[in-house]
Design a protein around this motif. Structure first.
Motif, PDB file in Angstrom:
ATOM      1  N   PRO A 117       0.813  -1.225   0.000  1.00  0.00           N
ATOM      2  CA  PRO A 117       0.000   0.000   0.000  1.00  0.00           C
ATOM      3  C   PRO A 117       0.845   1.272   0.000  1.00  0.00           C
ATOM      4  N   ALA A 118       1.989   1.255   0.682  1.00  0.00           N
ATOM      5  CA  ALA A 118       2.854   2.450   0.700  1.00  0.00           C
ATOM      6  C   ALA A 118       3.390   2.718  -0.703  1.00  0.00           C
ATOM      7  N   HIS A 121       0.642   4.306  -2.766  1.00  0.00           N
ATOM      8  CA  HIS A 121       0.508   5.710  -2.368  1.00  0.00           C
ATOM      9  C   HIS A 121       1.531   6.580  -3.111  1.00  0.00           C
ATOM     10  N   GLU A 122       2.788   6.129  -3.049  1.00  0.00           N
ATOM     11  CA  GLU A 122       3.871   6.881  -3.704  1.00  0.00           C
ATOM     12  C   GLU A 122       3.676   6.953  -5.211  1.00  0.00           C
ATOM     13  N   LEU A 124       0.954   6.782  -6.987  1.00  0.00           N
ATOM     14  CA  LEU A 124      -0.147   7.673  -7.361  1.00  0.00           C
ATOM     15  C   LEU A 124       0.272   9.141  -7.225  1.00  0.00           C
ATOM     16  N   GLU A 125       0.956   9.460  -6.132  1.00  0.00           N
ATOM     17  CA  GLU A 125       1.407  10.837  -5.925  1.00  0.00           C
ATOM     18  C   GLU A 125       2.402  11.257  -7.012  1.00  0.00           C
ATOM     19  N   GLN A 167      -5.861   1.645   2.917  1.00  0.00           N
ATOM     20  CA  GLN A 167      -5.051   2.779   2.464  1.00  0.00           C
ATOM     21  C   GLN A 167      -5.159   2.956   0.942  1.00  0.00           C
ATOM     22  N   ILE A 168      -5.155   1.830   0.222  1.00  0.00           N
ATOM     23  CA  ILE A 168      -5.214   1.885  -1.246  1.00  0.00           C
ATOM     24  C   ILE A 168      -6.539   2.511  -1.704  1.00  0.00           C
ATOM     25  N   HIS A 170      -8.367   4.619  -0.066  1.00  0.00           N
ATOM     26  CA  HIS A 170      -8.313   6.030   0.285  1.00  0.00           C
ATOM     27  C   HIS A 170      -7.494   6.815  -0.750  1.00  0.00           C
ATOM     28  N   ASP A 171      -6.307   6.305  -1.062  1.00  0.00           N
ATOM     29  CA  ASP A 171      -5.429   6.995  -2.017  1.00  0.00           C
ATOM     30  C   ASP A 171      -6.039   7.015  -3.417  1.00  0.00           C
ATOM     31  N   ARG A 174      -8.701   9.614  -3.791  1.00  0.00           N
ATOM     32  CA  ARG A 174      -8.109  10.951  -3.917  1.00  0.00           C
ATOM     33  C   ARG A 174      -7.685  11.265  -5.350  1.00  0.00           C
ATOM     34  N   HIS A 175      -7.275  10.206  -6.072  1.00  0.00           N
ATOM     35  CA  HIS A 175      -6.816  10.384  -7.451  1.00  0.00           C
ATOM     36  C   HIS A 175      -7.888   9.985  -8.469  1.00  0.00           C
TER      37      HIS A 175
END
Ligand SMILES: *Cc1c(COP(=O)(O)O)cnc(C)c1O
Length: 405
Positions: A117-118, A121-122, A124-125, A167-168, A170-171, A174-175
């Motif tokens: 998941p981390a 997150h990275e 996608l950002e 977490q996935i 959520h991220d 956002r995208h």
């Protein structure tokens, strides 16, 4: 090797669990002569949706077909990026190529083998930021402009172990990228009090004969969105709008329908699913009893936070010092089939050639791919068969030939 004799297989690598109810259900369809687009598919869909706890279920001709249609409905288009895992069966990434989109792999974590998941997150950002930050995640060779956006996230519940999706989700939200769960190996798995298939916008299940339940070939997409349900039904049926209007095709569709024989088989298998899963968990328990303390092996964990796995395969990992290829050969010579699950997807020829992926890019997936060994496994396996497999495995592990220098 001269005089080398390989014993015939003493136990199958996998296999379906079929009883007389399944046989009668299929014969019943044949007697009724409505072999497609009849009542069984609808009934199977209703029952499957209820089992998962999803509002809608759409039956399709395979898990791969289900993943393909889900990406189309997610809006994945030519040149979009889809974030997914390299440690899976190749179908979960092939479907991205069907829509000429770009697979962006994020490495997995050990021991589960599920996407990190981390890392998602990275990725996608960074892709949203563009430029050099995006380049870290994009394939070395694009052959065209860099993707404008991530159009979907496609995690896989690998080997029936539920991925960590909180977490996935959520991220991804956002995208504005829908999450599509590849639950093809995980029917009935649960995590944090929820059943796999209820996390994403859609989830796909598969029923090939080596899966926990089978329809021969077949799959189901579940979704909580009525618009997705309507579009999926249209796309599986040549782009027709509604099941009745035969010559009206407002969109490009496919023939990804499930037939009535398969659906009839699925209805019975689904009614037996908890029994089938319990039998598989029992077989896994027999293996764990015999292999837990073996130094050369790492065994899977049956524990899932607030839930349970759905045992698709029983995979061990050989530790450093054991030559997995040699071990597989020795076992095959003894009549014990095994499989090297998974050769990571980024190292498969199509992905290397089109996108320039190479060794070393996803080290955890590669390490798991080098060390994982799937043992014979099915709900019909007896304790005697598990004994046989483990005896040969333990004997092979003591041979100097399977030790790497
Ligand atoms: C089996 C499987 C599929 C594809 O299912 P088919 O019904 O064979 O098309 C997709 N993804 C994963 C992870 C699978 O194990």
């Amino acid at each position: 090797m001269a005089g080398h004799v390989r014993r015939p297989e003493q136990v199958p690598i996998s296999g379906p669990d079929l009883g007389s109810a399944e046989i009668e259900a299929v014969v019943d369809v044949l007697r009724g002569k409505a072999l497609s687009q009849g009542t069984r598919v609808t009934e199977f869909e209703k029952r499957f949706a209820t089992y998962i706890g999803a509002p809608h279920a759409v039956a399709v001709s395979s898990g791969t077909a289900g993943l393909h249609l889900s990406l189309i409905v997610a809006g994945v288009r030519d040149g979009d990026a889809v974030v997914t895992t390299p440690f899976s069966f190749i179908a979960s990434a092939n479907v991205i190529l069907y829509e000429r989109a770009v697979p962006v792999f994020v490495d997995v974590t050990a021991p589960s083998g599920n996407i990190d998941p981390a890392g998602v997150h990275e990725a996608l950002e960074d892709i949203a930021a563009g430029g050099a930050r995006a380049d870290r995640w994009l394939p070395p060779v694009l052959g065209r402009a860099a993707p404008r956006r991530v159009a979907a996230v496609l995690p896989v519940h690998v080997f029936g172990v539920p991925a960590q999706l909180k977490q996935i989700l959520h991220d991804a939200q956002r995208h504005a990228a829908p999450v599509i769960e590849d639950a093809c190996e995980a029917v009935g798995a649960e995590r944090e009090g929820r059943r796999v298939g209820t996390f994403g916008r859609a989830a796909v299940f598969a029923f090939y004969p080596n899966k926990q339940m089978t329809t021969g070939e077949g799959g189901v997409i579940v979704t909580d969105d009525p618009t997705w349900d309507r579009l999926l039904r249209s796309l599986r049926n040549q782009g027709r709008e509604g099941d009745e209007v035969w010559l009206s095709h407002p969109r490009l569709g496919f023939n990804y329908r499930l037939d009535e024989m398969s659906a009839a088989l699925g209805i019975i298998q689904l009614a037996r699913l908890e029994e089938l899963l319990a039998k598989r968990a029992r077989v896994a328990g027999w293996y764990l009893d015999r292999l837990q303390e073996v130094d050369a092996l790492e065994v899977p964990s049956p524990e899932v936070p607030g839930g349970r796995p759905s045992w698709f395969v029983f995979c061990v990992r050989v530790r450093t010092g054991i030559d997995r290829e040699r071990l597989m050969q020795e076992l095959a010579d003894d009549g014990i089939p095994t499989r090297p699950y998974f050769q990571p997807i980024h190292l498969q020829p199509v992905f290397r050639e089109r996108f320039g992926y190479r060794e070393g890019m996803f080290p955890v997936a590669e390490r798991l791919g080098r060390s994982t060994l799937a043992l014979p496994f099915s709900s019909t396996m007896t304790e005697g068969q598990v004994d046989l497999v483990t005896r040969h495995l333990l004997a092979a592990l003591t041979r100097p030939s399977v030790r790497t220098p």
